[in-house]
Design a protein around this motif. Structure first.
Motif, short mmCIF file in Angstrom:
data_model
loop_
_atom_site.label_atom_id
_atom_site.label_comp_id
_atom_site.label_asym_id
_atom_site.label_seq_id
_atom_site.Cartn_x
_atom_site.Cartn_y
_atom_site.Cartn_z
N TYR A 162 -4.75 79.77 39.90
CA TYR A 162 -3.31 79.58 39.75
C TYR A 162 -2.81 80.07 38.39
O TYR A 162 -1.68 79.78 38.00
CB TYR A 162 -2.95 78.11 39.94
CG TYR A 162 -3.12 77.62 41.35
CD1 TYR A 162 -2.34 78.13 42.38
CD2 TYR A 162 -4.08 76.66 41.68
CE1 TYR A 162 -2.49 77.68 43.69
CE2 TYR A 162 -4.23 76.21 42.98
CZ TYR A 162 -3.44 76.73 43.98
OH TYR A 162 -3.59 76.28 45.28
N GLY A 163 -3.66 80.79 37.64
CA GLY A 163 -3.23 81.38 36.38
C GLY A 163 -3.36 80.46 35.19
O GLY A 163 -2.80 80.74 34.12
N ILE A 164 -4.10 79.37 35.31
CA ILE A 164 -4.23 78.37 34.25
C ILE A 164 -5.51 78.61 33.44
O ILE A 164 -6.58 78.78 34.01
CB ILE A 164 -4.27 76.95 34.86
CG1 ILE A 164 -2.95 76.66 35.58
CG2 ILE A 164 -4.54 75.89 33.80
CD1 ILE A 164 -2.98 75.41 36.45
N ALA A 165 -5.37 78.60 32.11
CA ALA A 165 -6.53 78.79 31.23
C ALA A 165 -6.79 77.58 30.35
O ALA A 165 -7.83 77.51 29.69
CB ALA A 165 -6.34 80.03 30.36
N THR A 166 -5.86 76.62 30.31
CA THR A 166 -6.04 75.38 29.55
C THR A 166 -5.70 74.22 30.47
O THR A 166 -4.61 74.21 31.09
CB THR A 166 -5.12 75.34 28.31
OG1 THR A 166 -5.41 76.45 27.47
CG2 THR A 166 -5.30 74.04 27.54
#
Length: 528
Positions: A218-222
């Motif tokens: 979903y494009g989340i890195a944190t």
């Protein structure tokens, strides 16, 4: 030195200027954002050239609130979110026992049911669960995570019977004969859930890898660990030993149950080590609006006086806030109802008056029904509301039923907050729902319920403002505005590549924009 040049598409910086022609990344850090000719000259002939072919590069999303370990754990549980009635819940639990070849005595855990979607309007009781899984202890958890049901064998193993005192801030339901039905709310449910044995360590490690991939997809890195306790520490130690983490995890501790965490992870308070940072403390002040346990100033619709209930007394809240102030750590408070918001605000105002000091960027998690009249006080305290704005779509019609149209139209009042100049963030409280940031952006911009109703037109916001809530404002919430949230020289190379620029997309199509690639510190982490 490995350099990459991104060009040939839209580069949405979330800074001024908003767009750039090219970006240079080197060793996980952004070295240049601007004109293509300058980028190519700076990067040199040996640089890796990434032609985006018309796609959109923007900062990776930051998850302002979820439960990372619970997301992994949910992958090992029976999914009940689409069940239409009590019988289907029981059928799925029984099928799980057969499919997984569980031995008698092994725990069965189900998650995601919503009584609002069940034909009976309530979950099965302990005796129905007994018949579904006669040889197993069973617990099923509501989609909100705040209530659930235990069967008879589970209650026996947990040492609970009709004479067990109900914890403050909780409910242990009994029938007309005074027998426990197995249904419990808030502290009564959560305190017992913590005692349910964890799955096998290997299975959990596999699930953690899958959970990371889900966030990254979903494009989340944190991501956030919204309530870490000492019992979870061995899992984190194993994950770190095996070097499984590729996302940054910001963990918030239960101040009553974090002695071992602080002993072993104390060197991570306020900064990352091996992708894990201790962000501060987390407390609960009330429950769930769709579960009718959120603490309200006015009664629920159709009730004479029932307003939900608190979890902590004012003095207990004061003690938690003062402890965070003395240790100079951030505090997050789960706060759905407007009376819970009032408790949080008034106690914090008292603390500031008495000490002359202010907490660092305190956060009101969910802030579903915070009053518009309360928002100026929130701003004066430097408090950040993190709205669960996807409630508009997923439970908007339930809120109309529970609170009436006027109150329901102002759940997650992002429009009012934006007008007041309050930085706010958006989250999904995963695993309550999937950590789908673009769906959440769609919800904030369009505010449509599942029936298509426009719920609270004046609380709608622009696509740009919604994107800020999951990038620049989210980085600010984490004290990471100098490293994340926008594309600028010196910041981390945390990117997401989308199939279309969301700022030029039809607002109703925002949730359909595909996430094509997620990059963390210059390395692609999804697809794997």
């Amino acid at each position: 030195m490995a350099r990459s040049v991104y060009f040939g598409g839209t580069i949405l910086t979330m800074e001024e200027p908003l767009y750039a022609q090219a970006l240079v990344e080197e060793d996980g850090v952004i070295r240049y954002v601007g004109q293509l000719e300058t980028a190519l000259e700076l990067a040199g002939p040996q640089a890796r050239k990434v032609d985006m072919e018309g796609r959109c590069l923007m900062p990776a999303f930051l998850d302002p609130h979820s439960h990372f370990m619970a997301c992994a754990n949910s992958l090992l549980q029976v999914q009940l979110g689409e069940c239409a009635d009590q019988e289907e819940i029981c059928q799925r639990l029984g099928d799980f026992v057969q499919r997984e070849h569980l031995q008698p005595g092994e725990w069965v855990r189900g998650t995601g049911y919503d009584q609002n979607d069940l034909a009976q309007g309530c979950p099965p009781d302990r005796w129905m669960l007994d018949r579904a899984c006669p040889d197993h202890p069973v617990v099923i958890q509501h989609a909100s995570g705040h209530v659930g049901v235990f069967n008879s064998r589970a209650l026996e193993l947990l040492g609970v019977d009709e004479n067990t005192p109900c914890p403050q801030g909780g409910v242990m339901e009994k029938d007309h004969e005074g027998r426990l039905t197995g249904y419990m709310e808030e502290n009564a449910f959560l305190s017992l859930l913590q005692k349910v044995p964890m799955p096998d360590l290997k299975d959990l490690m596999d699930a953690l890898v899958r959970a990371q991939d889900r966030y990254a997809s979903y494009g989340i890195a944190t991501v956030q660990e919204g309530m870490v306790m000492d019992a979870m520490l061995p899992l984190y130690q194993a994950m770190l030993a095996q070097k499984l983490l590729k996302l940054d995890v910001v963990a918030y501790a239960d101040p009553r149950d974090c002695k071992k965490i602080m002993e072993q992870f104390g060197d991570r308070v306020g900064h990352y080590k091996d992708h894990v940072k201790i962000g501060g403390d987390k407390i609960f002040l009330d429950g769930s609006p769709q579960g009718r346990t959120a603490w309200m100033r006015q009664p629920y619709e159709g009730e004479e006086d029932y307003r939900g209930y608190p979890v902590l007394t004012d003095e207990q809240v004061y003690g938690r806030l003062k402890s965070a102030l003395e240790r100079n750590v951030q505090i997050l408070a789960h706060c759905n109802g407007d009376q819970a918001a009032e408790q949080y605000l008034s106690v914090m105002e008292r603390l500031e008056r008495e000490t002359g000091r202010r907490l660092r960027r305190p956060v009101m998690i969910h802030a579903q029904l915070v009053g518009r009249d309360q928002l100026p006080r929130l701003k004066a305290l430097g408090m950040i509301p993190s709205f669960f704005v996807a409630h508009v779509y997923h439970w908007g019609e339930v809120h109309v039923k529970n609170f009436g149209l006027e109150r329901a139209e102002h759940i997650s009042p992002a429009g009012t907050a934006a007008t007041l100049g309050i930085p706010f963030t958006f989250h999904q409280d995963a695993p309550v729902i999937q950590p789908n940031m673009l769906e959440t952006v769609w919800c904030a911009v369009n505010r449509r319920t599942k029936t298509g109703r426009l719920l609270g037109e004046e609380e709608r916001i622009s696509t740009l403002e919604a994107l800020k809530a999951v990038t620049v404002y989210a980085a600010y919430q984490y004290f990471e505005e100098d490293r994340k949230g926008s594309l600028a020289v010196g910041k981390a190379a945390d990117f997401v590549i989308l199939g279309q620029d969301p700022l030029t997309a039809d607002p109703m199509a925002l949730r359909d924009i595909p996430v094509l690639e997620t990059i963390k510190d210059g390395r692609t982490i999804w697809p794997g």
